[in-house]
Design an enzyme around this catalytic site. Structure first.
Site, PDB file in Angstrom:
ATOM      1  N   ASP A  10       0.867  -1.174   0.000  1.00 57.53           N
ATOM      2  CA  ASP A  10       0.000   0.000   0.000  1.00 57.53           C
ATOM      3  C   ASP A  10       0.906   1.227   0.000  1.00 57.53           C
ATOM      4  OD1 ASP A  10      -2.339   1.512   0.080  1.00 57.53           O
ATOM      5  OD2 ASP A  10      -2.406   1.545   2.262  1.00 57.53           O
ATOM      6  N   SER A  11       0.283   2.395  -0.156  1.00 56.50           N
ATOM      7  CA  SER A  11       1.056   3.626  -0.169  1.00 56.50           C
ATOM      8  C   SER A  11       1.590   3.993   1.212  1.00 56.50           C
ATOM      9  CB  SER A  11       0.195   4.776  -0.705  1.00 56.50           C
ATOM     10  OG  SER A  11      -0.937   4.967   0.117  1.00 56.50           O
ATOM     11  N   CYS A  73      -4.639  -1.297  -1.849  1.00 55.55           N
ATOM     12  CA  CYS A  73      -4.670   0.118  -2.195  1.00 55.55           C
ATOM     13  C   CYS A  73      -5.713   0.313  -3.290  1.00 55.55           C
ATOM     14  CB  CYS A  73      -3.292   0.559  -2.688  1.00 55.55           C
ATOM     15  SG  CYS A  73      -3.202   2.259  -3.272  1.00 55.55           S
ATOM     16  N   GLU A 151      -2.793   9.007   8.226  1.00 59.96           N
ATOM     17  CA  GLU A 151      -1.335   8.899   8.292  1.00 59.96           C
ATOM     18  C   GLU A 151      -0.758   9.797   9.386  1.00 59.96           C
ATOM     19  OE1 GLU A 151       0.657   6.953   6.601  1.00 59.96           O
ATOM     20  OE2 GLU A 151      -0.549   6.213   4.932  1.00 59.96           O
ATOM     21  N   CYS A 185     -10.783   2.615   0.121  1.00 59.15           N
ATOM     22  CA  CYS A 185      -9.367   2.819   0.419  1.00 59.15           C
ATOM     23  C   CYS A 185      -9.102   2.124   1.735  1.00 59.15           C
ATOM     24  CB  CYS A 185      -9.050   4.315   0.510  1.00 59.15           C
ATOM     25  SG  CYS A 185      -7.380   4.692   1.104  1.00 59.15           S
ATOM     26  N   HIS A 187      -7.161   2.737   4.030  1.00 64.33           N
ATOM     27  CA  HIS A 187      -6.987   3.645   5.168  1.00 64.33           C
ATOM     28  C   HIS A 187      -8.316   3.887   5.898  1.00 64.33           C
ATOM     29  CE1 HIS A 187      -3.247   4.597   3.088  1.00 64.33           C
ATOM     30  NE2 HIS A 187      -2.862   5.336   4.114  1.00 64.33           N
TER      31      HIS A 187
END
Length: 268
Positions: A10-11, A73, A151, A185, A187
Protein backbone atom coordinates in the site's frame (compact mmCIF):
# COMPACT_ATOMS: atom_id res chain seq x y z
CA UNK A 1 1.25 -26.65 1.97
CA UNK A 2 3.30 -23.62 0.98
CA UNK A 3 5.26 -21.62 3.58
CA UNK A 4 6.13 -18.75 1.21
CA UNK A 5 4.70 -15.45 2.46
CA UNK A 6 1.75 -13.45 1.20
CA UNK A 7 2.90 -10.07 -0.10
CA UNK A 8 0.81 -7.00 0.69
CA UNK A 9 1.53 -3.43 -0.39
CA UNK A 10 0.00 0.00 0.00
CA UNK A 11 1.06 3.63 -0.17
CA UNK A 12 1.51 3.77 3.59
CA UNK A 13 -0.38 2.55 6.64
CA UNK A 14 -3.82 1.77 5.26
CA UNK A 15 -2.89 -1.68 4.03
CA UNK A 16 -2.26 -2.71 7.62
CA UNK A 17 -6.02 -3.17 7.87
CA UNK A 18 -5.63 -5.99 5.34
CA UNK A 19 -2.67 -7.41 7.28
CA UNK A 20 -4.71 -7.39 10.47
CA UNK A 21 -7.56 -9.26 8.78
CA UNK A 22 -5.16 -11.73 7.12
CA UNK A 23 -3.56 -12.45 10.48
CA UNK A 24 -6.99 -13.09 11.99
CA UNK A 25 -8.38 -15.21 9.15
CA UNK A 26 -5.12 -17.02 8.27
CA UNK A 27 -3.00 -17.00 11.46
CA UNK A 28 -0.48 -19.52 10.12
CA UNK A 29 0.40 -17.51 7.01
CA UNK A 30 3.65 -15.58 6.78
CA UNK A 31 3.14 -12.00 5.57
CA UNK A 32 5.49 -9.46 4.00
CA UNK A 33 4.12 -5.90 4.01
CA UNK A 34 5.50 -2.93 2.11
CA UNK A 35 4.24 0.57 2.89
CA UNK A 36 5.49 3.20 0.47
CA UNK A 37 5.59 5.85 3.18
CA UNK A 38 8.14 7.98 1.34
CA UNK A 39 5.76 8.60 -1.57
CA UNK A 40 2.35 8.67 0.13
CA UNK A 41 -0.33 9.60 -0.83
CA UNK A 42 -0.90 7.76 -4.10
CA UNK A 43 -4.39 9.16 -4.61
CA UNK A 44 -3.24 12.49 -6.04
CA UNK A 45 -0.59 11.09 -8.42
CA UNK A 46 -0.82 10.86 -12.21
CA UNK A 47 -1.67 7.56 -13.86
CA UNK A 48 1.85 7.19 -15.27
CA UNK A 49 3.50 7.70 -11.88
CA UNK A 50 1.06 5.32 -10.19
CA UNK A 51 1.85 2.59 -12.68
CA UNK A 52 5.57 3.11 -12.13
CA UNK A 53 5.11 2.87 -8.36
CA UNK A 54 2.97 -0.25 -8.76
CA UNK A 55 5.67 -2.05 -10.76
CA UNK A 56 8.32 -1.14 -8.21
CA UNK A 57 6.19 -2.24 -5.26
CA UNK A 58 5.40 -5.56 -6.94
CA UNK A 59 9.03 -6.14 -7.93
CA UNK A 60 10.11 -5.68 -4.33
CA UNK A 61 7.55 -8.18 -3.06
CA UNK A 62 8.55 -10.70 -5.74
CA UNK A 63 12.14 -10.35 -4.51
CA UNK A 64 10.83 -11.66 -1.17
CA UNK A 65 9.63 -14.89 -2.82
CA UNK A 66 5.93 -14.28 -2.13
CA UNK A 67 3.29 -16.75 -3.29
CA UNK A 68 0.51 -14.17 -3.63
CA UNK A 69 0.28 -10.39 -3.92
CA UNK A 70 -2.50 -8.20 -2.56
CA UNK A 71 -2.61 -4.56 -3.62
CA UNK A 72 -4.25 -3.21 -0.48
CA UNK A 73 -4.67 0.12 -2.19
CA UNK A 74 -7.80 1.27 -3.97
CA UNK A 75 -5.83 3.69 -6.14
CA UNK A 76 -3.50 0.99 -7.48
CA UNK A 77 -6.38 -1.44 -7.90
CA UNK A 78 -8.18 1.16 -9.99
CA UNK A 79 -5.31 2.34 -12.19
CA UNK A 80 -3.12 -0.74 -12.70
CA UNK A 81 -5.25 -3.92 -12.72
CA UNK A 82 -3.45 -5.19 -15.82
CA UNK A 83 -0.11 -5.04 -14.01
CA UNK A 84 -1.53 -7.07 -11.12
CA UNK A 85 -2.81 -9.69 -13.55
CA UNK A 86 0.64 -10.30 -15.05
CA UNK A 87 2.89 -10.77 -12.01
CA UNK A 88 3.30 -14.56 -12.22
CA UNK A 89 1.68 -15.37 -8.86
CA UNK A 90 -1.97 -15.09 -7.78
CA UNK A 91 -2.75 -11.41 -7.24
CA UNK A 92 -5.67 -9.09 -6.71
CA UNK A 93 -6.52 -5.55 -5.89
CA UNK A 94 -9.42 -4.59 -3.68
CA UNK A 95 -12.03 -3.75 -6.34
CA UNK A 96 -13.53 -7.14 -7.24
CA UNK A 97 -13.89 -8.69 -3.76
CA UNK A 98 -15.20 -5.45 -2.29
CA UNK A 99 -17.78 -4.86 -5.03
CA UNK A 100 -19.04 -8.42 -4.66
CA UNK A 101 -19.52 -7.94 -0.92
CA UNK A 102 -21.35 -4.63 -1.38
CA UNK A 103 -23.73 -6.04 -3.98
CA UNK A 104 -24.60 -8.87 -1.60
CA UNK A 105 -25.09 -6.55 1.36
CA UNK A 106 -27.38 -3.87 -0.08
CA UNK A 107 -31.09 -4.08 0.64
CA UNK A 108 -32.38 -1.11 -1.35
CA UNK A 109 -29.94 -1.25 -4.28
CA UNK A 110 -28.27 2.05 -3.39
CA UNK A 111 -24.51 1.78 -2.86
CA UNK A 112 -22.13 4.59 -1.98
CA UNK A 113 -18.41 4.57 -2.75
CA UNK A 114 -15.75 6.68 -1.09
CA UNK A 115 -12.11 6.64 -2.13
CA UNK A 116 -9.16 8.72 -3.21
CA UNK A 117 -9.59 11.12 -6.09
CA UNK A 118 -7.77 8.75 -8.44
CA UNK A 119 -9.97 5.82 -7.44
CA UNK A 120 -13.23 7.72 -7.90
CA UNK A 121 -12.05 9.30 -11.14
CA UNK A 122 -11.24 5.87 -12.56
CA UNK A 123 -14.85 4.66 -12.12
CA UNK A 124 -13.53 1.17 -11.36
CA UNK A 125 -15.91 0.35 -8.52
CA UNK A 126 -18.87 1.66 -10.48
CA UNK A 127 -18.00 -0.51 -13.48
CA UNK A 128 -17.54 -3.60 -11.33
CA UNK A 129 -20.88 -3.04 -9.61
CA UNK A 130 -22.61 -2.49 -12.95
CA UNK A 131 -21.23 -5.82 -14.18
CA UNK A 132 -22.63 -7.55 -11.10
CA UNK A 133 -26.06 -5.89 -11.30
CA UNK A 134 -26.89 -3.09 -13.78
CA UNK A 135 -29.94 -2.16 -11.71
CA UNK A 136 -27.84 -0.93 -8.77
CA UNK A 137 -27.78 2.82 -8.09
CA UNK A 138 -24.21 3.94 -7.38
CA UNK A 139 -23.14 7.18 -5.70
CA UNK A 140 -19.49 8.22 -5.52
CA UNK A 141 -17.47 10.73 -3.51
CA UNK A 142 -13.74 11.28 -3.36
CA UNK A 143 -12.35 11.98 0.13
CA UNK A 144 -8.72 13.02 -0.43
CA UNK A 145 -8.08 14.34 3.09
CA UNK A 146 -8.88 11.05 4.81
CA UNK A 147 -5.52 9.46 3.94
CA UNK A 148 -3.28 12.25 5.32
CA UNK A 149 -5.51 12.50 8.40
CA UNK A 150 -5.05 8.78 9.08
CA UNK A 151 -1.34 8.90 8.29
CA UNK A 152 -1.00 11.80 10.75
CA UNK A 153 -2.75 9.88 13.51
CA UNK A 154 -6.04 11.80 13.61
CA UNK A 155 -7.99 8.60 14.16
CA UNK A 156 -9.66 9.02 17.55
CA UNK A 157 -13.41 8.44 17.40
CA UNK A 158 -14.05 11.96 18.70
CA UNK A 159 -11.34 13.77 16.74
CA UNK A 160 -12.98 17.05 15.77
CA UNK A 161 -10.93 17.61 12.61
CA UNK A 162 -11.65 14.19 11.17
CA UNK A 163 -15.30 14.32 12.18
CA UNK A 164 -15.83 17.70 10.51
CA UNK A 165 -14.05 16.47 7.39
CA UNK A 166 -16.26 13.38 7.28
CA UNK A 167 -19.39 15.47 7.66
CA UNK A 168 -18.30 17.69 4.78
CA UNK A 169 -17.53 14.74 2.49
CA UNK A 170 -20.36 12.39 3.38
CA UNK A 171 -23.44 14.58 3.72
CA UNK A 172 -24.46 14.10 0.08
CA UNK A 173 -24.14 10.33 0.27
CA UNK A 174 -26.20 10.23 3.45
CA UNK A 175 -28.94 12.29 1.83
CA UNK A 176 -28.97 10.02 -1.23
CA UNK A 177 -30.30 7.17 0.91
CA UNK A 178 -27.53 4.62 0.36
CA UNK A 179 -27.77 1.64 2.71
CA UNK A 180 -24.30 0.29 1.88
CA UNK A 181 -21.03 2.21 1.72
CA UNK A 182 -17.83 0.90 0.19
CA UNK A 183 -14.76 2.22 1.97
CA UNK A 184 -12.70 2.09 -1.21
CA UNK A 185 -9.37 2.82 0.42
CA UNK A 186 -7.78 0.60 3.06
CA UNK A 187 -6.99 3.64 5.17
CA UNK A 188 -10.67 4.36 5.70
CA UNK A 189 -11.60 1.44 8.01
CA UNK A 190 -9.24 2.96 10.55
CA UNK A 191 -11.77 5.80 10.93
CA UNK A 192 -14.81 3.61 10.29
CA UNK A 193 -16.50 4.57 13.55
CA UNK A 194 -16.38 8.24 12.55
CA UNK A 195 -17.70 7.37 9.08
CA UNK A 196 -20.48 5.28 10.63
CA UNK A 197 -21.39 8.09 13.03
CA UNK A 198 -21.83 10.49 10.11
CA UNK A 199 -23.66 8.03 7.83
CA UNK A 200 -25.96 6.61 10.50
CA UNK A 201 -26.38 3.16 11.98
CA UNK A 202 -28.54 1.82 9.15
CA UNK A 203 -25.69 1.96 6.63
CA UNK A 204 -23.52 -1.13 6.19
CA UNK A 205 -19.83 -0.30 5.78
CA UNK A 206 -17.82 -2.56 3.47
CA UNK A 207 -14.17 -2.88 4.51
CA UNK A 208 -12.03 -3.42 1.39
CA UNK A 209 -9.13 -4.81 3.44
CA UNK A 210 -11.31 -7.45 5.08
CA UNK A 211 -12.97 -8.49 1.84
CA UNK A 212 -9.59 -8.78 0.11
CA UNK A 213 -8.27 -10.93 2.96
CA UNK A 214 -11.30 -13.22 2.64
CA UNK A 215 -10.62 -13.50 -1.11
CA UNK A 216 -7.01 -14.46 -0.37
CA UNK A 217 -8.10 -17.17 2.07
CA UNK A 218 -10.43 -18.73 -0.49
CA UNK A 219 -7.87 -18.54 -3.30
CA UNK A 220 -5.09 -20.11 -1.23
CA UNK A 221 -7.37 -22.86 0.01
CA UNK A 222 -8.61 -23.70 -3.50
CA UNK A 223 -5.05 -23.72 -4.87
CA UNK A 224 -3.61 -25.85 -2.08
CA UNK A 225 -1.19 -23.06 -1.13
CA UNK A 226 -2.10 -22.63 2.54
CA UNK A 227 0.77 -22.57 5.02
CA UNK A 228 1.09 -24.56 8.21
CA UNK A 229 2.83 -23.46 11.39
CA UNK A 230 4.01 -20.03 10.23
CA UNK A 231 2.56 -16.69 11.22
CA UNK A 232 5.64 -14.48 10.87
CA UNK A 233 5.21 -10.89 9.72
CA UNK A 234 7.82 -8.61 8.16
CA UNK A 235 7.32 -4.93 7.44
CA UNK A 236 9.19 -2.72 5.00
CA UNK A 237 8.85 1.01 4.39
CA UNK A 238 10.44 3.61 2.13
CA UNK A 239 10.75 6.31 4.81
CA UNK A 240 11.34 6.57 8.56
CA UNK A 241 10.85 3.31 10.41
CA UNK A 242 10.03 4.95 13.74
CA UNK A 243 7.13 7.03 12.41
CA UNK A 244 5.57 4.00 10.75
CA UNK A 245 6.02 1.78 13.79
CA UNK A 246 4.42 4.21 16.23
CA UNK A 247 1.16 4.44 14.32
CA UNK A 248 1.20 0.83 13.11
CA UNK A 249 1.31 -0.32 16.72
CA UNK A 250 -2.07 1.35 17.28
CA UNK A 251 -3.61 -0.43 14.30
CA UNK A 252 -2.13 -3.89 14.91
CA UNK A 253 -2.17 -3.87 18.71
CA UNK A 254 1.48 -4.83 19.13
CA UNK A 255 4.98 -3.37 18.92
CA UNK A 256 6.50 -4.05 15.49
CA UNK A 257 9.57 -1.79 15.58
CA UNK A 258 12.03 -4.68 15.50
CA UNK A 259 10.26 -6.15 12.46
CA UNK A 260 10.36 -3.00 10.28
CA UNK A 261 13.09 -2.29 7.73
CA UNK A 262 13.64 0.67 5.45
CA UNK A 263 14.39 0.00 1.78
CA UNK A 264 15.24 2.04 -1.30
CA UNK A 265 12.20 1.30 -3.47
CA UNK A 266 13.71 3.11 -6.45
CA UNK A 267 16.05 0.12 -6.92
CA UNK A 268 13.13 -2.11 -7.93
Amino acid sequence: MDARPIGVFDSGLGGLTAVKELSRILPEENIVYFGDTGRVPYGSRSREILRKYTRQDINFLLSQNVKMILAACGTVSSTAPDILQSVGVPATGVIFPTAQAAASATRNGKIGIIGTTATIRSGSYRRELEKIDPALSVYEKDCPLFVPLVESGFVDDNDEITLLTAQRYLSGLRESGVDTLIMGCTHYPIISRIISKVMGGGVTLIDSGRETALWAARALRESGLLAEGGGERSFFVSDYVENFSQIAEIFLGCNILSDVQRIDIEKY
